[in-house]
Design an enzyme around this catalytic site. Structure first.
Site, PDB file in Angstrom:
ATOM      1  N   TYR A 172      -9.688 -10.263  -7.131  1.00 63.24           N
ATOM      2  CA  TYR A 172      -8.717 -10.154  -8.222  1.00 63.24           C
ATOM      3  C   TYR A 172      -8.930 -11.224  -9.289  1.00 63.24           C
ATOM      4  O   TYR A 172      -8.428 -11.093 -10.406  1.00 63.24           O
ATOM      5  CB  TYR A 172      -7.292 -10.266  -7.674  1.00 63.24           C
ATOM      6  CG  TYR A 172      -6.894  -9.115  -6.784  1.00 63.24           C
ATOM      7  CD1 TYR A 172      -6.887  -7.816  -7.266  1.00 63.24           C
ATOM      8  CD2 TYR A 172      -6.518  -9.321  -5.464  1.00 63.24           C
ATOM      9  CE1 TYR A 172      -6.524  -6.756  -6.454  1.00 63.24           C
ATOM     10  CE2 TYR A 172      -6.147  -8.266  -4.652  1.00 63.24           C
ATOM     11  CZ  TYR A 172      -6.158  -6.988  -5.150  1.00 63.24           C
ATOM     12  OH  TYR A 172      -5.800  -5.934  -4.344  1.00 63.24           O
ATOM     13  N   HIS A 190      -1.615   3.205  -6.132  1.00 59.05           N
ATOM     14  CA  HIS A 190      -2.232   2.058  -5.463  1.00 59.05           C
ATOM     15  C   HIS A 190      -2.638   0.972  -6.462  1.00 59.05           C
ATOM     16  O   HIS A 190      -2.720  -0.201  -6.100  1.00 59.05           O
ATOM     17  CB  HIS A 190      -3.449   2.504  -4.659  1.00 59.05           C
ATOM     18  CG  HIS A 190      -3.979   1.444  -3.738  1.00 59.05           C
ATOM     19  ND1 HIS A 190      -3.292   1.016  -2.619  1.00 59.05           N
ATOM     20  CD2 HIS A 190      -5.109   0.699  -3.778  1.00 59.05           C
ATOM     21  CE1 HIS A 190      -3.987   0.068  -2.005  1.00 59.05           C
ATOM     22  NE2 HIS A 190      -5.096  -0.141  -2.690  1.00 59.05           N
ATOM     23  N   HIS A 210      -4.247  -8.921   3.699  1.00 54.24           N
ATOM     24  CA  HIS A 210      -5.708  -8.855   3.749  1.00 54.24           C
ATOM     25  C   HIS A 210      -6.223  -9.580   4.988  1.00 54.24           C
ATOM     26  O   HIS A 210      -5.690 -10.625   5.382  1.00 54.24           O
ATOM     27  CB  HIS A 210      -6.317  -9.486   2.503  1.00 54.24           C
ATOM     28  CG  HIS A 210      -6.215  -8.623   1.284  1.00 54.24           C
ATOM     29  ND1 HIS A 210      -6.288  -9.118   0.000  1.00 54.24           N
ATOM     30  CD2 HIS A 210      -6.039  -7.280   1.149  1.00 54.24           C
ATOM     31  CE1 HIS A 210      -6.169  -8.125  -0.868  1.00 54.24           C
ATOM     32  NE2 HIS A 210      -6.018  -7.005  -0.193  1.00 54.24           N
ATOM     33  N   LYS A 242      -2.717  -1.085   7.523  1.00 52.65           N
ATOM     34  CA  LYS A 242      -4.083  -0.563   7.477  1.00 52.65           C
ATOM     35  C   LYS A 242      -4.927  -1.093   8.625  1.00 52.65           C
ATOM     36  O   LYS A 242      -5.813  -0.406   9.136  1.00 52.65           O
ATOM     37  CB  LYS A 242      -4.710  -0.947   6.134  1.00 52.65           C
ATOM     38  CG  LYS A 242      -6.135  -0.471   5.922  1.00 52.65           C
ATOM     39  CD  LYS A 242      -6.618  -0.891   4.545  1.00 52.65           C
ATOM     40  CE  LYS A 242      -8.068  -0.445   4.302  1.00 52.65           C
ATOM     41  NZ  LYS A 242      -8.549  -0.864   2.967  1.00 52.65           N
ATOM     42  N   ARG A 302       0.856  -1.185   0.000  1.00 52.45           N
ATOM     43  CA  ARG A 302       0.000   0.000   0.000  1.00 52.45           C
ATOM     44  C   ARG A 302       0.899   1.243   0.000  1.00 52.45           C
ATOM     45  O   ARG A 302       2.089   1.159   0.317  1.00 52.45           O
ATOM     46  CB  ARG A 302      -0.912   0.010   1.226  1.00 52.45           C
ATOM     47  CG  ARG A 302      -1.852  -1.201   1.313  1.00 52.45           C
ATOM     48  CD  ARG A 302      -2.715  -1.118   2.568  1.00 52.45           C
ATOM     49  NE  ARG A 302      -3.640  -2.246   2.679  1.00 52.45           N
ATOM     50  CZ  ARG A 302      -3.398  -3.354   3.364  1.00 52.45           C
ATOM     51  NH1 ARG A 302      -2.243  -3.487   4.028  1.00 52.45           N
ATOM     52  NH2 ARG A 302      -4.278  -4.334   3.415  1.00 52.45           N
ATOM     53  N   ARG A 316      -0.485  -2.119  -6.750  1.00 50.27           N
ATOM     54  CA  ARG A 316      -0.760  -3.231  -5.818  1.00 50.27           C
ATOM     55  C   ARG A 316      -1.756  -4.201  -6.447  1.00 50.27           C
ATOM     56  O   ARG A 316      -1.557  -5.423  -6.396  1.00 50.27           O
ATOM     57  CB  ARG A 316      -1.295  -2.665  -4.507  1.00 50.27           C
ATOM     58  CG  ARG A 316      -1.780  -3.695  -3.482  1.00 50.27           C
ATOM     59  CD  ARG A 316      -2.159  -2.955  -2.209  1.00 50.27           C
ATOM     60  NE  ARG A 316      -2.994  -3.724  -1.309  1.00 50.27           N
ATOM     61  CZ  ARG A 316      -2.540  -4.569  -0.378  1.00 50.27           C
ATOM     62  NH1 ARG A 316      -1.246  -4.766  -0.258  1.00 50.27           N
ATOM     63  NH2 ARG A 316      -3.369  -5.210   0.426  1.00 50.27           N
TER      64      ARG A 316
END
Length: 311
Positions: A285, A242, A276, A169, A144, A245
């Site tokens: 994805y 971003h 995640h 995050k 990130r 990523r």
């Protein structure tokens, strides 16, 4: 109770639960500044919230992000007895279509790096070597934005080819192994920095040795994209840092399918690598590009064909 004081109390509360709460803290503080230093929580009404959200402008996902943030704050205020109502809009606008991240092609990545090297920003405090290396880290390690700008020298273990990503995050720390090529890129960049720097100083720095500012990096990145002819016409939002990523994840999955690997099984490893919390965040994805869908479809057909022959 004073609005700004209660906002700071709520931010501290959220962070005590383990959340970094960076973006939401910015939203709430902006709302507090808009109301003024003497505003009280009891004096906030719907028109104040409407003005902050920007009812007259096109409604974007940012509008809903702000609304969700304010809703959480007012629930907290009501539960603590600081106010009796939640001054939120009664009529909700339609949500805009879900934003689709931009997935760079490998050719675009090469053109982007060439544009960075060929057009140094004469008036920028960011050197081309820093921008180029950070782009490769975002693309090669799937970080990130702040995860790279926050790296210190202690976080970059070049001998073991591992990055330590702290206070992510979701307030956690994870280890990110690096490939040989990316490690060599970081070694070369490190040689351009002053020797004998303390371990707690930023790994990526400006020409004057200061930490890299995310907004400055994004601005230079956008200039490089324009020079490389990388633009999108399906939305007003142009390709972002971003999105590197997202590109990392899609290219990794595509390579696994091309190699005949069990991408569904490896998806769990990719999810952990990306940091995640939920596997569903990584599974999105799987449907992001035609190339990836084609590789997945072909892999399924090969698998189905083997099953039919052995039936």
């Amino acid at each position: 109770m004073n609005l700004q004081r209660l906002i700071e109390q709520y931010i501290s509360y959220q962070r005590s639960l383990g959340s970094s709460f960076i973006t939401n803290a910015g939203i709430l503080r902006a709302f507090g500044r808009a109301r003024g230093p003497r505003a009280s929580i009891a004096g906030v009404c719907v028109r104040h919230v409407d003005a902050f959200l920007g009812r007259t402008r096109p409604v974007t996902m940012t509008w809903f992000k702000k609304l969700s943030c304010l809703r959480g704050f007012f629930r907290y205020a009501v539960s603590r007895g600081h106010t009796t109502t939640m001054p939120l809009p009664k009529v909700m606008p339609n949500r805009p279509p879900a934003f689709v991240p931009y997935v760079y092609t490998r050719g675009e990545i090469r053109r982007l790096l060439q544009a960075i090297e060929a057009h140094p920003q004469g008036n920028s405090i960011l050197e081309p070597a820093t921008i180029r290396t950070m782009v490769l880290v975002y693309y090669g390690a799937g970080l990130r934005l702040r995860e790279a700008t926050n790296l210190t020298r202690a976080d970059v273990n070049l001998s073991s080819s591992v990055l330590t990503i702290r206070n992510t995050k979701f307030g956690k720390t994870r280890l990110v192994p690096l490939g040989l090529q990316l490690t060599q890129v970081l070694v070369q960049y490190n040689h351009t920095r002053p020797k004998g720097r303390p371990a707690n100083v930023p790994f990526f720095t400006t020409a004057v040795g200061r930490p890299v500012n995310g907004r400055t990096l994004a601005r230079n990145f956008r200039i490089a994209c324009d020079r490389a002819g990388i633009r999108r016409t399906d939305t007003q939002e142009q390709p972002r840092i971003h999105d590197l990523r997202h590109t990392f994840a899609v290219h990794r999955l595509t390579s696994w399918y091309q190699q005949g690997a069990d991408a569904q099984r490896l998806l769990q490893h990719l999810s952990i690598y990306l940091g995640h919390v939920y596997l569903q965040h990584t599974q999105v994805y799987l449907t992001m590009t035609p190339e990836l869908l084609r590789e997945a479809s072909q892999r399924f057909e090969r698998y189905a064909g083997r099953e039919r022959r052995h039936a």
